[in-house]
Design an enzyme around this catalytic site. Structure first.
Site, short mmCIF file in Angstrom:
data_model
loop_
_atom_site.label_atom_id
_atom_site.label_comp_id
_atom_site.label_asym_id
_atom_site.label_seq_id
_atom_site.Cartn_x
_atom_site.Cartn_y
_atom_site.Cartn_z
N ASP A 554 21.80 -35.41 7.21
CA ASP A 554 20.32 -35.33 6.91
C ASP A 554 19.57 -34.04 7.46
O ASP A 554 20.00 -33.28 7.92
CB ASP A 554 19.50 -36.53 7.78
CG ASP A 554 19.89 -36.19 9.44
OD1 ASP A 554 20.95 -35.88 9.80
OD2 ASP A 554 19.06 -36.46 10.22
N GLU A 555 18.22 -33.93 7.04
CA GLU A 555 17.28 -32.78 7.25
C GLU A 555 18.20 -31.68 7.23
O GLU A 555 18.05 -30.59 8.58
CB GLU A 555 16.88 -33.11 8.76
CG GLU A 555 16.02 -34.60 9.03
CD GLU A 555 15.63 -34.84 10.26
OE1 GLU A 555 16.34 -34.27 11.26
OE2 GLU A 555 14.70 -35.48 10.52
N THR A 556 18.75 -31.30 6.13
CA THR A 556 19.42 -30.25 5.89
C THR A 556 18.58 -28.79 5.33
O THR A 556 18.12 -28.96 4.39
CB THR A 556 20.57 -30.18 4.78
OG1 THR A 556 21.29 -31.02 5.34
CG2 THR A 556 21.32 -28.87 4.80
#
Length: 623
Positions: A554-556
């Site tokens: 997530d949230e890369t």
């Protein structure tokens, strides 16, 4: 992933930790060494932080508008800091370091400036004109930061002061202290949000009531007058409960167990809970018969519990169902008199996955904490422990042959080179020996898995990647430097996760600019192969095979646009990836295929998995 707008002002001041500066030393400060002066100053400095207002727009201070990221439409807060020295500290070569998840880097007045470092770490430092602190002369200044602050609990502890050539020292006043009555943590340096309208409400239309202790007492004080709310104590509520007759069954003489078909070890922890509650095994006790159902039900974790004058019967198809039946029996016990009602309970789980997510990567929790948690999970029939042991702020599990992961990644201290530890984050302090530092050895992890297995709980390990990976990135960079200095270039590059020539500028949602694994490097996948093989071996040793792994995903923020390695990869690769936007999905797909090849199911956060090509993913993916 912490998705919070904390304005966690945890001032960190670097210097040696001396908690007992005497009055005589303070009075004769000129006779002390510089380190002793710093120790005495940090030991006696009072810090006072007060939120003046939370704002939706008009984020200005002293007539100056915040820079573009905090424009006139932004949410922000204004705070007042007061530093109250009890002893003088002459000079302007010191810095105060503090953690705040929403950045603060705006005008502070005539005495100080502020520098944002990385993640949540900030540095407060004096201007050249500042000559030093004078005893008993407070210094007050204002600052503005991103986001709202709606509770004093958002102020982080362990601010510390540092000066070149000296040991860092935690400012004693910013350490958390236990409340004398409740034992709960208190932050004496953080003011209550007393001006409710200005510091809590988000505009005139916000009708939220502040959850003070008096408000909560008034809200719930009449609940005790409704005994029907707690007439039976099995949680979660069973599928059906029928009262068989009036009266109670007395367990004061204990229970006489008769177990048919099932293996005793699978029920040991359930019997231990009965023992803990005061119900002992005894030949003279109430008979308890545990037997297997004759037909296999659709839900194999179900059970039937019957309690009457003749005794107690538990029927289930599986050992797990029988375990839950004993746990339900335990939850019905009145611990004041060791009695239980006469009931017929038929129950089965409504959900196959009944999980608890525990993040020990940000702030470590001891092995005993996890073992105690497993006891409580079993009591409520939770069956999945999603154990997050790797993220930006820490790597918490020993991996064979890669000591750097825990030598570097499990500690946070004031080492700006990050050769011995990670930068301080989340109010962890500068010394690398706080309760928030630490890791599980292989033996610790095996003990955790075995404890979970005995309670019919699956352990699902998670190291968030390719974003949220600063701890492992920095650990492998330290490994690189170590072997490169020895002239072993191949070993230095073996597990490297970052392209040193990558000039991409990015900022993750937690404000890191260097927390993303480079997905174009083959050494990345060599590292993942090593990691999963070691996890498989440890789980096998512990007696619970690794059947699921949570890769995060997530949230890369990305760190690849200007990476020479990635430019070369995009120009020529066998996977058909030609654009930067395809690199994140490529990593997830390739890692997932690696896991599937090893017999491990893939789990991850949906905001990462949602960008993948379904055709390139395993048939089963949990998100």
């Amino acid at each position: 992933m912490y998705k919070i707008s904390l304005l966690s002002l945890s001032v960190a001041i670097l210097a040696g930790c001396n908690s007992g500066a005497s009055t005589s030393l303070i009075e004769d400060n000129s006779q002390l060494s510089r380190q002793q002066q710093l120790n005495a100053f940090a030991d006696t400095l009072d810090v006072d932080i007060e939120i003046i207002a939370n704002k939706s727009g008009n984020c200005t201070l002293a007539g100056k508008t915040l820079e573009e990221e905090l424009n006139s439409k932004a949410a922000c807060m204004e705070a007042t800091w007061t530093l109250i020295p009890k002893t003088e500290y002459v000079g302007n070569d010191w810095s105060i370091y503090f953690s705040q998840t929403d950045t603060v880097k705006y005008p502070l007045g005539e005495n100080f400036d502020i520098e944002y470092i990385n993640g949540d770490l900030h540095r407060l430092y004096p201007k050249k004109e500042f000559s030093g602190f004078v005893a008993d002369q407070p210094i007050k200044f204002h600052m503005i930061g991103k986001g709202y602050v709606v509770t004093e609990a958002e102020f982080m502890p362990n601010m510390y002061i540092a000066e070149e050539g000296l040991s860092p020292v935690i400012i004693k006043d910013t350490q958390v202290k236990p409340d004398a009555d409740t034992g709960l943590e208190t932050r004496s340096f953080a003011r209550d949000l007393s001006n409710y309208a200005a510091t809590f409400k988000r505009g005139d239309s916000d009708q939220t009531i502040l959850a003070t202790s008096s408000h909560l007492f008034d809200k719930y004080k009449n609940n005790a007058d409704k005994p029907e709310w707690v007439k039976q104590g099995i949680v979660p509520t069973p599928k059906s409960v029928a009262v068989l007759s009036k009266g109670l069954v007395d367990l004061n003489k204990g229970i006489n167990l008769h177990i048919n078909q099932f293996e005793g070890p699978s029920l040991v922890k359930a019997f231990e809970r009965l023992d803990f509650l005061g119900v002992k095994k005894s030949k003279n006790g109430i008979p308890v018969v545990i037997s297997q159902l004759e037909t296999n039900p659709v839900n194999q974790e179900g059970y039937e519990l019957i309690i009457n004058d003749n005794g107690i019967g538990i029927s289930a198809w599986s050992e797990t169902g029988a375990f839950y039946g004993v746990m339900s029996l335990a939850s019905l016990i009145n611990i004041d008199n060791l009695t239980i009602p006469k009931l017929l309970v038929r129950d089965e789980p409504r959900f196959e996955y009944r999980g608890m997510h525990v993040d020990v990567s940000r702030n470590f929790r001891s092995k005993q904490f996890v073992l105690d948690l497993l006891d409580q999970m079993a009591a409520y029939k939770l069956n999945k422990l999603h154990l997050q042991v790797g993220d930006d702020e820490g790597w918490r599990l020993e991996i064979k042959d890669l000591p750097e992961l825990t030598d570097i990644g499990s500690r946070r201290c004031h080492d700006m080179t990050e050769s011995t530890c990670l930068l301080p984050q989340l109010g962890g302090g500068p010394l690398g020996n706080s309760d928030n530092d630490g890791y599980y050895s292989i033996e610790d992890y095996i003990e955790i898995i075995r404890a979970a297995n005995a309670r019919h709980i699956q352990v699902i390990p998670s190291f968030d990647m390719p974003g949220h990976s600063r701890a492992v990135v920095k650990a492998m960079e330290a490994r690189y430097r170590h072997y490169f200095a020895q002239g072993d270039v191949d070993k230095a590059n073996e597990y490297l996760l970052s392209d040193f020539d990558d000039t991409t500028e990015y900022r993750s949602i937690q404000n890191y600019n260097d927390n993303t694994i480079n997905v174009c490097m083959e050494s990345t996948y060599h590292f993942l192969d090593k990691l999963i093989d070691e996890l498989i071996d440890v789980h096998k040793t512990a007696g619970q095979p690794l059947t699921q792994y949570h890769l995060g995903a997530d949230e890369t923020a990305g760190a690849w646009k200007e990476s020479p390695v990635c430019k070369a990869f995009l120009a020529n690769n066998q996977y058909g990836v030609r654009e930067v936007k395809g690199l994140g999905p490529y990593f997830i797909e390739r890692f997932s295929q690696l896991l599937e090849a090893k017999g491990v199911q893939v789990a991850g956060w949906s905001d990462g998995l949602g960008h993948t090509n379904v055709e390139n993913m395993p048939s089963f993916v949990q998100s």
